[in-house]
Design a protein around this motif. Structure first.
Motif, PDB file in Angstrom:
ATOM      1  N   TYR A 119      94.801  94.138  34.804  1.00 32.69           N
ATOM      2  CA  TYR A 119      93.397  94.148  34.415  1.00 32.69           C
ATOM      3  C   TYR A 119      92.692  92.802  34.495  1.00 32.69           C
ATOM      4  N   ALA A 120      93.288  91.748  33.962  1.00 32.06           N
ATOM      5  CA  ALA A 120      92.581  90.470  33.895  1.00 32.06           C
ATOM      6  C   ALA A 120      92.154  90.003  35.276  1.00 32.06           C
ATOM      7  N   ILE A 121      93.001  90.193  36.275  1.00 32.71           N
ATOM      8  CA  ILE A 121      92.687  89.732  37.628  1.00 32.71           C
ATOM      9  C   ILE A 121      91.610  90.604  38.260  1.00 32.71           C
ATOM     10  N   VAL A 122      91.791  91.912  38.180  1.00 35.37           N
ATOM     11  CA  VAL A 122      90.812  92.825  38.773  1.00 35.37           C
ATOM     12  C   VAL A 122      89.479  92.749  38.032  1.00 35.37           C
ATOM     13  N   TYR A 123      89.523  92.660  36.693  1.00 29.83           N
ATOM     14  CA  TYR A 123      88.290  92.565  35.921  1.00 29.83           C
ATOM     15  C   TYR A 123      87.528  91.270  36.204  1.00 29.83           C
ATOM     16  N   ASP A 133      74.657  95.277  32.993  1.00 28.63           N
ATOM     17  CA  ASP A 133      74.240  96.604  32.544  1.00 28.63           C
ATOM     18  C   ASP A 133      75.160  97.709  33.048  1.00 28.63           C
ATOM     19  N   LYS A 134      76.076  97.376  33.984  1.00 27.69           N
ATOM     20  CA  LYS A 134      77.035  98.364  34.483  1.00 27.69           C
ATOM     21  C   LYS A 134      78.481  97.931  34.234  1.00 27.69           C
ATOM     22  N   ARG A 135      78.671  96.763  33.631  1.00 26.57           N
ATOM     23  CA  ARG A 135      80.010  96.169  33.564  1.00 26.57           C
ATOM     24  C   ARG A 135      80.966  96.993  32.704  1.00 26.57           C
ATOM     25  N   SER A 136      80.551  97.406  31.520  1.00 22.71           N
ATOM     26  CA  SER A 136      81.425  98.187  30.648  1.00 22.71           C
ATOM     27  C   SER A 136      81.819  99.501  31.310  1.00 22.71           C
ATOM     28  N   TRP A 137      80.848 100.134  31.973  1.00 24.54           N
ATOM     29  CA  TRP A 137      81.125 101.381  32.703  1.00 24.54           C
ATOM     30  C   TRP A 137      82.147 101.153  33.808  1.00 24.54           C
ATOM     31  N   ALA A 138      81.967 100.078  34.590  1.00 25.18           N
ATOM     32  CA  ALA A 138      82.886  99.790  35.686  1.00 25.18           C
ATOM     33  C   ALA A 138      84.280  99.465  35.156  1.00 25.18           C
ATOM     34  N   MET A 139      84.349  98.747  34.044  1.00 28.62           N
ATOM     35  CA  MET A 139      85.652  98.466  33.444  1.00 28.62           C
ATOM     36  C   MET A 139      86.323  99.750  32.981  1.00 28.62           C
ATOM     37  N   GLY A 140      85.527 100.690  32.501  1.00 30.77           N
ATOM     38  CA  GLY A 140      86.072 101.988  32.120  1.00 30.77           C
ATOM     39  C   GLY A 140      86.652 102.733  33.305  1.00 30.77           C
ATOM     40  N   ILE A 141      85.988 102.610  34.467  1.00 30.06           N
ATOM     41  CA  ILE A 141      86.489 103.246  35.687  1.00 30.06           C
ATOM     42  C   ILE A 141      87.861 102.676  36.061  1.00 30.06           C
ATOM     43  N   ILE A 142      87.980 101.341  36.056  1.00 24.45           N
ATOM     44  CA  ILE A 142      89.247 100.708  36.427  1.00 24.45           C
ATOM     45  C   ILE A 142      90.346 101.055  35.415  1.00 24.45           C
ATOM     46  N   ALA A 143      90.000 101.043  34.132  1.00 25.99           N
ATOM     47  CA  ALA A 143      90.987 101.404  33.110  1.00 25.99           C
ATOM     48  C   ALA A 143      91.421 102.854  33.253  1.00 25.99           C
ATOM     49  N   ALA A 144      90.477 103.720  33.603  1.00 21.37           N
ATOM     50  CA  ALA A 144      90.827 105.129  33.834  1.00 21.37           C
ATOM     51  C   ALA A 144      91.773 105.264  35.017  1.00 21.37           C
ATOM     52  N   ALA A 145      91.600 104.396  36.023  1.00 24.46           N
ATOM     53  CA  ALA A 145      92.513 104.411  37.164  1.00 24.46           C
ATOM     54  C   ALA A 145      93.925 104.042  36.735  1.00 24.46           C
ATOM     55  N   GLY A 146      94.033 103.044  35.840  1.00 25.44           N
ATOM     56  CA  GLY A 146      95.342 102.712  35.313  1.00 25.44           C
ATOM     57  C   GLY A 146      95.959 103.885  34.577  1.00 25.44           C
ATOM     58  N   SER A 147      95.136 104.633  33.894  1.00 29.12           N
ATOM     59  CA  SER A 147      95.604 105.828  33.184  1.00 29.12           C
ATOM     60  C   SER A 147      96.061 106.890  34.166  1.00 29.12           C
ATOM     61  N   PHE A 148      95.304 107.052  35.264  1.00 25.58           N
ATOM     62  CA  PHE A 148      95.724 108.021  36.273  1.00 25.58           C
ATOM     63  C   PHE A 148      97.065 107.620  36.869  1.00 25.58           C
ATOM     64  N   GLY A 265      89.768 109.050  27.900  1.00 26.22           N
ATOM     65  CA  GLY A 265      89.502 108.117  26.812  1.00 26.22           C
ATOM     66  C   GLY A 265      88.936 106.803  27.297  1.00 26.22           C
ATOM     67  N   THR A 266      89.547 106.224  28.326  1.00 23.49           N
ATOM     68  CA  THR A 266      89.075 104.923  28.812  1.00 23.49           C
ATOM     69  C   THR A 266      87.699 105.035  29.451  1.00 23.49           C
ATOM     70  N   TYR A 267      87.480 106.093  30.201  1.00 25.50           N
ATOM     71  CA  TYR A 267      86.165 106.254  30.821  1.00 25.50           C
ATOM     72  C   TYR A 267      85.089 106.456  29.755  1.00 25.50           C
ATOM     73  N   SER A 319      92.104 102.878  25.873  1.00 24.44           N
ATOM     74  CA  SER A 319      90.655 102.864  25.637  1.00 24.44           C
ATOM     75  C   SER A 319      90.207 101.565  24.991  1.00 24.44           C
ATOM     76  N   THR A 320      91.154 100.783  24.440  1.00 28.59           N
ATOM     77  CA  THR A 320      90.813  99.465  23.907  1.00 28.59           C
ATOM     78  C   THR A 320      90.504  98.463  25.018  1.00 28.59           C
ATOM     79  N   VAL A 321      91.006  98.707  26.224  1.00 31.85           N
ATOM     80  CA  VAL A 321      90.927  97.713  27.304  1.00 31.85           C
ATOM     81  C   VAL A 321      89.492  97.443  27.759  1.00 31.85           C
ATOM     82  N   PRO A 322      88.707  98.469  28.155  1.00 31.77           N
ATOM     83  CA  PRO A 322      87.346  98.156  28.594  1.00 31.77           C
ATOM     84  C   PRO A 322      86.489  97.567  27.483  1.00 31.77           C
ATOM     85  N   ALA A 323      86.654  98.045  26.255  1.00 34.15           N
ATOM     86  CA  ALA A 323      85.847  97.529  25.148  1.00 34.15           C
ATOM     87  C   ALA A 323      86.191  96.069  24.848  1.00 34.15           C
TER      88      ALA A 323
END
Length: 400
Positions: A119-123, A133-148, A265-267, A319-323
């Motif tokens: 996460y730290a590198i990709v984020y 204005d889109k950063r939290s949403w985009a971080m949720g997308i990447i975190a959801a990918a980790g979940s997938f 959850g992450t998304y 779900s703690t990761v994007p927040a």
């Protein structure tokens, strides 16, 4: 401010998501290898647990320096280093017959790999290329990918172990990890022209600023609990339920369910983080984790209770990761984001170290995981409370 040619959002999300899918997905299934490895080598659970604990500690500590390198030299070089370390570490995990070699490969090398590919590198790339204005949403997308990745890779790894034996399964995973080098090409950033007083901040000043800011300290303390809980559960849950007489496939299905439900959850937290204060979201996550664990260890254990626990805990898993990362970017900006995110994540990995190591140590000592579950509940309560006074607004800096 920072002027840069932007990576297309779709390219960033696709490549970043696939990298995290591979990196997080492979490691999420390590619990499946615990019993085969200790049986083949005649080790105790503590030997395996300590190596995984050291891996998490290495991941967190080295993540600070990999973040510095990514901020300074670009994410792609760090991703290549991480992918090569992943491949070598997995091969060492497969063929180590001595605890010290297992510790150096499974612990140190794979820890370095995860520090350079997650996460730290990709984020960091995301933060520089996605507007606030889109950063939290985009971080949720990447975190959801980790979940997938967790959902997808755990049953795949289980099948590989069944079909090819546990050693060959690790070799196949080692080869798959090299795909990160190819995918990382989509995150290569053009050279950036950096201007303005904020971007001239030195590494030492950025660290001093962060660690003298009370809300950053609270964020660091709260993240300890997340690491303790998720790594303890991820590594020891398959053994915990097998001790109660349930078949091994229940454990692999449970880990897959955690990954599946964590996608949602992450998304969801990524989206909600654009509308509500993220500290309140984190308070809710830690409170719910405590409640879910209490119910799980109090109720009679069955395959259905395990699956329900995995599904609900999955919603709360990463779900703690994007927040958490969105708070770091929101408070301190993006100039040293990967490094500061790595500092926060180090606390997460210290928690992970104690979660996985205490799981093995206390089991060997008392023949039960009960005490570790109680510790996990107590830490949830503490983490929910430390987020109450947190200030997540942008830090006020004096003009240059």
């Amino acid at each position: 401010m920072e002027k840069t040619a932007q990576i297309p959002l779709k390219q960033l999300l696709i490549c970043g998501s696939l990298i995290v899918t591979l990196s997080m997905g492979i490691r999420h299934g390590f619990g499946l290898w615990q019993l085969p490895i200790i049986t083949a080598n005649g080790w105790s659970r503590e030997t395996f647990s300590f190596a995984i604990a050291f891996q998490n500690l290495s991941w967190g500590f080295l993540g600070i320096f990999m973040g510095m390198m990514a901020d300074r030299f670009g994410a792609y070089k760090v991703l290549c280093i991480g992918a090569l370390a992943y491949c070598l570490g997995l091969l060492g995990m497969a063929y180590s017959t001595q605890p010290i070699s297992f510790l150096l490969t499974t612990g140190l090398l794979i820890g370095l790999a995860q520090a350079g590919t997650t996460y730290a590198i990709v984020y960091g790339v995301l933060g520089r290329n996605v507007s606030s204005d889109k950063r939290s949403w985009a971080m949720g997308i990447i975190a959801a990918a980790g979940s997938f990745g967790q959902f997808f890779m755990v049953p795949v790894e289980n099948v590989l172990i069944d079909w090819f034996n546990w050693q060959n399964a690790l070799v196949i995973c080692a080869i798959l990890s090299l795909l990160i080098i190819v995918l990382g090409m989509g995150l290569r950033e053009p050279s950036r022209e950096i201007v303005g007083h904020q971007t001239e901040q030195s590494i030492l000043h950025a660290l001093q600023e962060a660690f003298t800011y009370p809300s950053f300290i609270l964020l660091v303390l709260g993240y300890f609990t997340c690491g303790f809980q998720v790594v303890f559960i991820g590594v020891h849950l398959p053994s915990y339920i097998k001790d109660f007489g349930l078949p091994p496939h229940v454990g692999s299905i449970a880990l897959a369910l955690i990954g599946l439900f964590n996608i949602f959850g992450t998304y969801a937290v990524g989206v909600l983080g654009q509308k509500y204060q993220k500290r309140f979201l984190l308070m809710g996550i830690y409170t719910l984790r405590a409640i879910v664990i209490i119910i799980f260890i109090s109720a009679p254990l069955s395959a259905m209770s395990v699956y329900l626990f995995a599904a609900v805990m999955g919603v709360l898993w990463l779900s703690t990761v994007p927040a958490t990362n969105a708070i770091v970017a929101q408070v301190f900006g993006i100039r040293h984001f990967s490094m500061l995110s790595g500092c926060v994540f180090f606390s997460h990995q210290v928690g992970a170290f104690f979660g996985v190591w205490l799981g093995g140590y206390l089991y060997d000592k008392y023949g039960s995981y009960d005490l570790v579950w109680y510790i996990a509940i107590g830490l949830s309560v503490v983490s929910a409370l430390v987020h109450v006074p947190m200030n997540e607004g942008p830090i006020k800096r004096a003009a240059a």
